[in-house]
Design an enzyme around this catalytic site. Structure first.
Site, mmCIF file in Angstrom:
data_model
loop_
_atom_site.group_PDB
_atom_site.id
_atom_site.type_symbol
_atom_site.label_atom_id
_atom_site.label_comp_id
_atom_site.label_asym_id
_atom_site.label_seq_id
_atom_site.Cartn_x
_atom_site.Cartn_y
_atom_site.Cartn_z
ATOM 1 N N CYS A 103 0.870 -1.175 0.000
ATOM 2 C CA CYS A 103 0.000 0.000 0.000
ATOM 3 C C CYS A 103 0.911 1.230 0.000
ATOM 4 O O CYS A 103 2.057 1.145 -0.428
ATOM 5 C CB CYS A 103 -0.976 -0.014 1.178
ATOM 6 S SG CYS A 103 -0.257 0.186 2.816
ATOM 7 N N ARG A 155 -3.564 -0.630 5.376
ATOM 8 C CA ARG A 155 -4.108 -1.654 4.488
ATOM 9 C C ARG A 155 -3.212 -2.864 4.302
ATOM 10 O O ARG A 155 -3.653 -4.006 4.513
ATOM 11 C CB ARG A 155 -4.424 -1.034 3.118
ATOM 12 C CG ARG A 155 -5.487 0.042 3.195
ATOM 13 C CD ARG A 155 -5.609 0.797 1.890
ATOM 14 N NE ARG A 155 -4.410 1.589 1.656
ATOM 15 C CZ ARG A 155 -4.172 2.289 0.555
ATOM 16 N NH1 ARG A 155 -5.034 2.255 -0.444
ATOM 17 N NH2 ARG A 155 -3.075 2.994 0.433
ATOM 18 N N ASP A 203 -7.290 4.522 0.891
ATOM 19 C CA ASP A 203 -6.433 4.652 2.068
ATOM 20 C C ASP A 203 -7.239 5.322 3.180
ATOM 21 O O ASP A 203 -7.651 6.473 3.037
ATOM 22 C CB ASP A 203 -5.209 5.497 1.724
ATOM 23 C CG ASP A 203 -4.170 5.496 2.821
ATOM 24 O OD1 ASP A 203 -4.470 5.041 3.948
ATOM 25 O OD2 ASP A 203 -3.048 5.958 2.549
#
Length: 153
Positions: free
Chosen positions: A14, A20, A120
């Site tokens: 990520c 994540r 995000d």
């Protein structure tokens, strides 16, 4: 692309490796015991602890990420992996453009549901983090089924 049965090393990627990808690492590692699953971030602030909501969600799901620290993605890490699973299309592009040898091994985590970006949640409220985690769990389960040969590639 490595032969499906030969895929045993996965890196989840990520941006910051604080929300994540650590969750994807935990879920994929749980679903694929005996496989090497790690995570990193394209622009990770190396050494930072996980986001507090990430820690909470992981703990609720039975994963302990309290000792995990953010790690920056390197081409060398990517080349050691059989498959690289990213949260956003821009990460796929950056990795392939930066390390052409990884072309064909880099996919969105959401590949099996059309490749949509997984947003995000770093600055978002807890419920947004929860929704992102649920998406990561679903997408990770889809990859696990395919990689274990339970669903078609």
């Amino acid at each position: 692309m490595a032969q499906l049965g030969a895929i045993r090393r996965i890196i989840a990627v990520c941006t910051g490796n604080m929300c994540r990808s650590p969750l994807a690492e935990a879920v994929l590692g749980h679903l694929l015991p005996g496989w090497r699953v790690v995570s990193a971030g394209i622009d990770a602030p190396a050494g930072r602890p996980m986001h507090r909501f990430t820690l909470r969600l992981a703990r609720e799901a039975g994963f302990d990420l309290s000792q995990k620290r953010a790690e920056r993605f390197t081409p060398e890490q990517g080349l050691l992996a059989d498959i690289v699973l990213c949260m956003e299309a821009v990460q796929v592009r950056r990795i392939v453009e930066g390390t052409g040898a990884l072309a064909g091994r880099v996919f969105p985590l959401s590949h099996w549901r059309g490749g949509a970006d997984i947003p995000d949640p770093i600055l978002a409220p807890f419920e947004d983090h929860r929704r992102v985690f649920e998406t990561i769990q679903q997408d990770s389960a889809a990859w696990a089924r395919v990689l274990k040969g339970e669903a078609p590639w």
